[in-house]
Design an enzyme around this catalytic site. Structure first.
Site, PDB file in Angstrom:
ATOM      1  N   HIS A   1     -15.032   1.810  -2.818  1.00 61.30           N
ATOM      2  CA  HIS A   1     -13.938   0.985  -2.301  1.00 61.30           C
ATOM      3  C   HIS A   1     -13.029   1.735  -1.334  1.00 61.30           C
ATOM      4  CE1 HIS A   1     -14.421  -1.914  -5.980  1.00 61.30           C
ATOM      5  NE2 HIS A   1     -15.398  -2.005  -5.112  1.00 61.30           N
TER       6      HIS A   1
ATOM      7  N   ALA B   1     -10.783   7.779 -21.281  1.00 54.53           N
ATOM      8  CA  ALA B   1     -11.574   8.671 -20.440  1.00 54.53           C
ATOM      9  C   ALA B   1     -11.219  10.137 -20.675  1.00 54.53           C
ATOM     10  CB  ALA B   1     -11.347   8.309 -18.968  1.00 54.53           C
TER      11      ALA B   1
ATOM     12  N   GLY C   1     -13.830   3.107 -17.867  1.00 54.19           N
ATOM     13  CA  GLY C   1     -12.537   2.597 -17.394  1.00 54.19           C
ATOM     14  C   GLY C   1     -12.617   1.508 -16.357  1.00 54.19           C
ATOM     15  N   THR C   2     -13.599   0.629 -16.501  1.00 50.91           N
ATOM     16  CA  THR C   2     -13.638  -0.520 -15.593  1.00 50.91           C
ATOM     17  C   THR C   2     -13.717  -1.804 -16.401  1.00 50.91           C
ATOM     18  OG1 THR C   2     -14.822  -1.613 -13.775  1.00 50.91           O
ATOM     19  CG2 THR C   2     -16.155  -0.239 -15.229  1.00 50.91           C
TER      20      THR C   2
ATOM     21  N   GLN D   1     -15.029   3.191  -8.215  1.00 53.06           N
ATOM     22  CA  GLN D   1     -14.346   2.076  -7.549  1.00 53.06           C
ATOM     23  C   GLN D   1     -12.929   2.498  -7.180  1.00 53.06           C
ATOM     24  OE1 GLN D   1     -15.053  -1.767  -9.886  1.00 53.06           O
ATOM     25  NE2 GLN D   1     -15.610  -0.178 -11.349  1.00 53.06           N
TER      26      GLN D   1
ATOM     27  N   CYS E   1      -2.176  -1.817  23.074  1.00 49.08           N
ATOM     28  CA  CYS E   1      -2.758  -3.152  22.849  1.00 49.08           C
ATOM     29  C   CYS E   1      -2.257  -3.815  21.568  1.00 49.08           C
ATOM     30  CB  CYS E   1      -4.287  -3.063  22.804  1.00 49.08           C
ATOM     31  SG  CYS E   1      -4.882  -2.307  21.296  1.00 49.08           S
TER      32      CYS E   1
ATOM     33  N   TYR F   1       0.822  -1.210   0.000  1.00 49.37           N
ATOM     34  CA  TYR F   1       0.000   0.000   0.000  1.00 49.37           C
ATOM     35  C   TYR F   1       0.856   1.260   0.000  1.00 49.37           C
ATOM     36  CZ  TYR F   1      -4.411  -2.260  -0.107  1.00 49.37           C
ATOM     37  OH  TYR F   1      -5.480  -2.981  -0.558  1.00 49.37           O
TER      38      TYR F   1
HETATM   39  P1  NAD Z   1      -9.184  -2.882 -13.809  1.00 49.78           P
HETATM   40  O1  NAD Z   1      -7.723  -2.596 -13.622  1.00 49.78           O
HETATM   41  O2  NAD Z   1      -9.671  -4.255 -13.628  1.00 49.78           O
HETATM   42  O3  NAD Z   1      -9.616  -2.420 -15.278  1.00 49.78           O
HETATM   43  C1  NAD Z   1      -9.218  -1.198 -15.828  1.00 49.78           C
HETATM   44  C2  NAD Z   1     -10.032  -0.967 -17.096  1.00 49.78           C
HETATM   45  O4  NAD Z   1      -9.722   0.338 -17.574  1.00 49.78           O
HETATM   46  C3  NAD Z   1      -9.706  -1.953 -18.230  1.00 49.78           C
HETATM   47  O5  NAD Z   1     -10.933  -2.418 -18.783  1.00 49.78           O
HETATM   48  C4  NAD Z   1      -8.960  -1.082 -19.241  1.00 49.78           C
HETATM   49  O6  NAD Z   1      -9.177  -1.486 -20.578  1.00 49.78           O
HETATM   50  C5  NAD Z   1      -9.546   0.277 -18.984  1.00 49.78           C
HETATM   51  N1  NAD Z   1      -8.690   1.408 -19.343  1.00 49.78           N
HETATM   52  C6  NAD Z   1      -7.345   1.442 -19.390  1.00 49.78           C
HETATM   53  N2  NAD Z   1      -6.934   2.678 -19.739  1.00 49.78           N
HETATM   54  C7  NAD Z   1      -8.065   3.436 -19.901  1.00 49.78           C
HETATM   55  C8  NAD Z   1      -8.289   4.795 -20.233  1.00 49.78           C
HETATM   56  N3  NAD Z   1      -7.277   5.629 -20.451  1.00 49.78           N
HETATM   57  N4  NAD Z   1      -9.574   5.238 -20.306  1.00 49.78           N
HETATM   58  C9  NAD Z   1     -10.614   4.391 -20.081  1.00 49.78           C
HETATM   59  N5  NAD Z   1     -10.447   3.091 -19.764  1.00 49.78           N
HETATM   60  C10 NAD Z   1      -9.181   2.623 -19.662  1.00 49.78           C
HETATM   61  O7  NAD Z   1      -9.919  -1.869 -12.833  1.00 49.78           O
HETATM   62  P2  NAD Z   1     -11.389  -1.868 -12.189  1.00 49.78           P
HETATM   63  O8  NAD Z   1     -12.392  -2.375 -13.150  1.00 49.78           O
HETATM   64  O9  NAD Z   1     -11.549  -0.523 -11.567  1.00 49.78           O
HETATM   65  O10 NAD Z   1     -11.415  -2.962 -11.032  1.00 49.78           O
HETATM   66  C11 NAD Z   1     -10.385  -3.364 -10.255  1.00 49.78           C
HETATM   67  C12 NAD Z   1     -10.282  -2.786  -8.846  1.00 49.78           C
HETATM   68  O11 NAD Z   1      -9.081  -2.076  -8.873  1.00 49.78           O
HETATM   69  C13 NAD Z   1     -11.264  -1.810  -8.304  1.00 49.78           C
HETATM   70  O12 NAD Z   1     -11.780  -2.378  -7.156  1.00 49.78           O
HETATM   71  C14 NAD Z   1     -10.430  -0.586  -7.874  1.00 49.78           C
HETATM   72  O13 NAD Z   1     -10.740  -0.244  -6.533  1.00 49.78           O
HETATM   73  C15 NAD Z   1      -9.022  -1.060  -7.897  1.00 49.78           C
HETATM   74  N6  NAD Z   1      -7.982  -0.150  -8.390  1.00 49.78           N
HETATM   75  C16 NAD Z   1      -8.104   1.193  -8.226  1.00 49.78           C
HETATM   76  C17 NAD Z   1      -7.139   2.047  -8.735  1.00 49.78           C
HETATM   77  C18 NAD Z   1      -7.296   3.534  -8.520  1.00 49.78           C
HETATM   78  O14 NAD Z   1      -7.841   3.949  -7.512  1.00 49.78           O
HETATM   79  N7  NAD Z   1      -6.860   4.369  -9.462  1.00 49.78           N
HETATM   80  C19 NAD Z   1      -6.048   1.528  -9.434  1.00 49.78           C
HETATM   81  C20 NAD Z   1      -5.951   0.123  -9.589  1.00 49.78           C
HETATM   82  C21 NAD Z   1      -6.934  -0.699  -9.061  1.00 49.78           C
END
Ligand code: NAD
Length: 261
Positions: free
Chosen positions: A134, A251, A207-208, A116, A170, A81
């Site tokens: 999240h 995005a 972007g998910t 997320q 603790c 982290y």
């Molecule tokens: P994921 O990593 O599984 O998927 C990312 C998605 O974004 C993919 O489908 C990819 O094709 C797409 N993508 C990549 N570049 C892009 C862009 N420039 N514009 C639009 N789309 C783009 O992530 P997820 O679906 O959010 O799920 C995974 C988990 O990861 C979530 O629970 C999240 O909390 C966590 N996470 C968060 C962060 C953050 O806070 N930035 C980073 C990594 C993971």
């Protein structure tokens, strides 16, 4: 001789979705936006897929982002982290985050933003009322409920300086205030997100990968309730099948194009 239908000209779908946004505004109908890690990719925050390269490449997030992993190997998970926090420190919202915040300022109350992401970039861009399903990477909380005997040590500054920091009385550990695999999402935020998904006229899914539930389920909820669903993603995602339109792009390029007046 028969002709196959001509393909849509480039940008036709973009124009259609722009019209849907405008229509929702004109008819005072709610819009929901669900964002994932790809939302922040152009700010330089690695997505989970990007995280498959680099220092932590040999660990899967599912092996680190759990309470079991933290209890078994607290320092390793804390260090992971710490590296994620370092990756986020200093990054800026991109044009996509800003387009959402600008739209919300122009059309107050029209758009519910569900994320997320734990990076705080929507909030940094000025979006109000973000439903952070999240949690937030920048915050810590106690691993176990603080004990009454340790009330005094809850005050900042009395933690050990170990990694992770602990209560000196603790031994209760501090942990990142994010939702780990297998944990419940914050109740109120999830309830508000489900209401937004059920009642919106238009949902943008940005972007998910659509692999993490219950967040991904919100797109199905919106679709089943009759909303138009639009996926914004340069790659195929698991939510493409519920989309009325899939916009293949990023995005930071597409959101300003969709949401500008
Ligand atoms: P994921 O990593 O599984 O998927 C990312 C998605 O974004 C993919 O489908 C990819 O094709 C797409 N993508 C990549 N570049 C892009 C862009 N420039 N514009 C639009 N789309 C783009 O992530 P997820 O679906 O959010 O799920 C995974 C988990 O990861 C979530 O629970 C999240 O909390 C966590 N996470 C968060 C962060 C953050 O806070 N930035 C980073 C990594 C993971």
């Amino acid at each position: 001789m028969t002709h196959s239908p001509l393909p849509d000209p480039p940008g036709a779908d973009l124009g259609t979705v722009r019209d849907w946004v405008r229509e929702a505004v004109q008819l005072s109908r709610p819009i929901a936006v669900l964002t994932g890690a790809g939302m922040s990719a152009e700010s330089g925050v690695p997505t989970f897929r990007d995280a498959l390269t680099g220092l932590w490449a040999h660990f899967r997030p599912e092996e680190l982002a759990t309470e079991t992993a933290f209890r078994a190997r607290p320092q390793q998970v804390w260090d992971w982290y710490a590296s994620r926090r370092a990756a986020v420190a200093g990054v800026e919202p991109n044009a996509g985050h800003r387009a959402l915040a600008t739209f919300q300022a122009r059309e107050p109350g029209r758009l519910t933003l569900i994320t997320q992401n734990v990076d705080g970039l929507h909030q940094a861009a000025g979006s109000p009322g973000v439903l952070a399903l999240h949690g937030n990477l920048a915050e810590d909380r106690w691993l176990d409920s603080p004990r009454a005997c340790c009330d005094a040590s809850v005050a900042a500054g009395t933690l050990t300086d170990a990694c992770p920091p602990a209560c000196p009385a603790c031994g209760n550990l501090r942990r990142p205030a994010v939702v780990w695999f297998g944990e419940f999402l914050p109740e109120q935020a999830l309830r508000d997100a489900e209401t937004a998904a059920r009642t919106c006229a238009l949902m943008l899914v940005v972007g998910t990968s659509g692999a993490v539930y219950p967040a991904a389920g919100l797109a199905f909820t919106a679709h089943q309730a009759g909303a138009r669903v639009v996926v914004v993603n340069p790659e195929p995602s698991e939510l493409d099948p519920v989309a009325d339109v899939v916009l293949r792009g990023t995005a930071a390029t597409l959101l300003p194009a969709l949401l500008s007046p």
